[in-house]
Motif scaffolding. Sequence first.
Motif, mmCIF file in Angstrom:
data_model
loop_
_atom_site.group_PDB
_atom_site.id
_atom_site.type_symbol
_atom_site.label_atom_id
_atom_site.label_comp_id
_atom_site.label_asym_id
_atom_site.label_seq_id
_atom_site.Cartn_x
_atom_site.Cartn_y
_atom_site.Cartn_z
ATOM 1 N N PRO A 127 -81.697 6.255 24.954
ATOM 2 C CA PRO A 127 -82.596 5.088 24.875
ATOM 3 C C PRO A 127 -82.912 4.570 23.430
ATOM 4 N N PHE A 128 -82.393 5.613 22.384
ATOM 5 C CA PHE A 128 -82.707 5.108 21.113
ATOM 6 C C PHE A 128 -81.732 4.990 20.086
ATOM 7 N N VAL A 129 -80.485 4.960 20.685
ATOM 8 C CA VAL A 129 -79.321 4.555 19.569
ATOM 9 C C VAL A 129 -79.059 3.123 19.635
ATOM 10 N N PRO A 130 -78.266 2.563 18.879
ATOM 11 C CA PRO A 130 -78.121 1.374 18.839
ATOM 12 C C PRO A 130 -77.035 0.894 19.706
ATOM 13 N N GLU A 131 -77.283 -0.447 20.050
ATOM 14 C CA GLU A 131 -76.577 -0.986 21.264
ATOM 15 C C GLU A 131 -75.082 -0.933 20.887
ATOM 16 N N THR A 132 -74.564 -0.555 19.736
ATOM 17 C CA THR A 132 -73.161 -0.509 19.408
ATOM 18 C C THR A 132 -72.674 0.733 19.906
ATOM 19 N N VAL A 133 -73.549 1.796 19.845
ATOM 20 C CA VAL A 133 -73.280 2.940 20.457
ATOM 21 C C VAL A 133 -73.422 3.152 21.968
ATOM 22 N N ARG A 134 -74.460 2.386 22.508
ATOM 23 C CA ARG A 134 -74.404 2.459 23.992
ATOM 24 C C ARG A 134 -73.257 1.987 24.548
ATOM 25 N N GLU A 135 -72.562 0.815 23.883
ATOM 26 C CA GLU A 135 -71.564 0.224 24.357
ATOM 27 C C GLU A 135 -70.207 0.967 24.503
ATOM 28 N N GLN A 136 -70.225 1.907 23.476
ATOM 29 C CA GLN A 136 -69.056 3.005 23.576
ATOM 30 C C GLN A 136 -69.331 3.880 24.637
ATOM 31 N N LEU A 137 -70.382 4.211 25.005
ATOM 32 C CA LEU A 137 -70.786 4.994 26.283
ATOM 33 C C LEU A 137 -70.561 4.482 27.573
ATOM 34 N N ARG A 138 -70.319 3.298 27.813
ATOM 35 C CA ARG A 138 -70.820 2.465 29.019
ATOM 36 C C ARG A 138 -69.660 2.906 29.996
ATOM 37 N N ASP A 139 -68.297 3.203 29.504
ATOM 38 C CA ASP A 139 -67.338 3.284 30.497
ATOM 39 C C ASP A 139 -67.520 4.820 31.073
ATOM 40 N N VAL A 140 -67.841 5.738 30.425
ATOM 41 C CA VAL A 140 -67.977 7.116 30.947
ATOM 42 C C VAL A 140 -69.353 7.292 31.650
ATOM 43 N N ARG A 141 -70.285 6.385 30.935
ATOM 44 C CA ARG A 141 -71.589 6.608 32.130
ATOM 45 C C ARG A 141 -71.188 6.029 33.236
ATOM 46 N N ARG A 142 -70.774 4.942 33.505
ATOM 47 C CA ARG A 142 -70.401 4.212 34.682
ATOM 48 C C ARG A 142 -69.591 5.198 35.664
ATOM 49 N N SER A 143 -68.664 5.722 35.096
ATOM 50 C CA SER A 143 -67.941 6.840 35.976
ATOM 51 C C SER A 143 -68.697 7.876 36.577
ATOM 52 N N TYR A 144 -69.670 8.268 35.810
ATOM 53 C CA TYR A 144 -70.656 9.466 36.275
ATOM 54 C C TYR A 144 -71.367 8.691 37.335
ATOM 55 N N ASP A 145 -72.006 7.709 36.938
ATOM 56 C CA ASP A 145 -72.874 6.952 37.770
ATOM 57 C C ASP A 145 -72.339 6.875 39.328
ATOM 58 N N GLN A 146 -70.975 6.251 39.226
ATOM 59 C CA GLN A 146 -70.201 5.963 40.372
ATOM 60 C C GLN A 146 -69.941 7.309 41.438
ATOM 61 N N LEU A 147 -70.023 8.517 40.650
ATOM 62 C CA LEU A 147 -69.833 9.736 41.488
ATOM 63 C C LEU A 147 -71.163 9.831 42.166
ATOM 64 N N TRP A 148 -72.473 9.574 41.764
ATOM 65 C CA TRP A 148 -73.593 9.643 42.333
ATOM 66 C C TRP A 148 -73.864 8.686 43.377
ATOM 67 N N VAL A 149 -73.427 7.328 43.110
ATOM 68 C CA VAL A 149 -73.377 6.506 44.209
ATOM 69 C C VAL A 149 -72.624 6.864 45.410
ATOM 70 N N GLU A 150 -71.492 7.451 45.093
ATOM 71 C CA GLU A 150 -70.740 7.962 46.373
ATOM 72 C C GLU A 150 -71.288 9.298 47.130
ATOM 73 N N LEU A 151 -72.024 9.971 46.402
ATOM 74 C CA LEU A 151 -72.634 11.264 47.028
ATOM 75 C C LEU A 151 -73.718 10.712 47.730
ATOM 76 N N ILE A 152 -74.644 9.646 47.146
ATOM 77 C CA ILE A 152 -76.093 9.152 47.935
ATOM 78 C C ILE A 152 -75.503 8.193 49.061
ATOM 79 N N ARG A 153 -74.403 7.574 49.100
ATOM 80 C CA ARG A 153 -73.930 6.851 50.149
ATOM 81 C C ARG A 153 -73.491 7.955 51.229
ATOM 82 N N ASP A 154 -72.818 8.744 50.868
ATOM 83 C CA ASP A 154 -72.525 9.751 52.079
ATOM 84 C C ASP A 154 -73.487 10.438 52.708
ATOM 85 N N PHE A 155 -74.641 10.781 51.807
ATOM 86 C CA PHE A 155 -75.740 11.420 52.363
ATOM 87 C C PHE A 155 -76.663 10.560 53.267
#
Length: 209
Positions: A127-155
Amino acid sequence: MNADRATERAAGGGRQRVKAEAARAEILATAARMMRRAGYSEMSLRDLAAEVNMKAGSLYYHFTSKDELAAEVMRIGVEAIEAVVRKGLADAADHSPAERLSIAIRIHLETLLEKSDFVSSHIRCYPFVPETVREQLRDVRRSYDQLWVELIRDFLGAGVPNETVRYLRFVLIGALNGSVEWFNPNRDSISDYARMIEKLLTNPSFIGR
């Protein structure tokens, strides 16, 4: 003779690469510990250099800025936790959706709270890093979020609205990641906390199931 000198130069270059890689790994590990303990803003490159017995200016051989270093530490954290959760789920491929969700919850908590400064520093500092850093992390965070979406949908089962899946993901990940701020291993139990979350999820009245 020329061949001998070429061999020596190649060997010397190999040693230099190994030394540089080891130094980079030590910088990253130390930065992860400092970010976990003090946060992004309070992490000083001068203090980091002192921790790794290096001149402050020498850090710039490996990283051009504090933001680049932070982005790499946090990227490693996301990729590390996704890898161990996916491994645990692969080993439990024949389990029920509820059991697989429980496995993911426990692995996430254990990795966050006990096993990885990289993961903890990501959660604490994002939450405290600059937006430029968050932008660099967007794809890897999205990948992990999608894993949880799939788990929750199955549940939750077929027919559950996307909005319900999304809200439950926010609630669940928030509960897991929020523990980094209050968890005390001398007082709290990862197993007990995971069990409490699982009880809430399996309550028939929870989220209208």
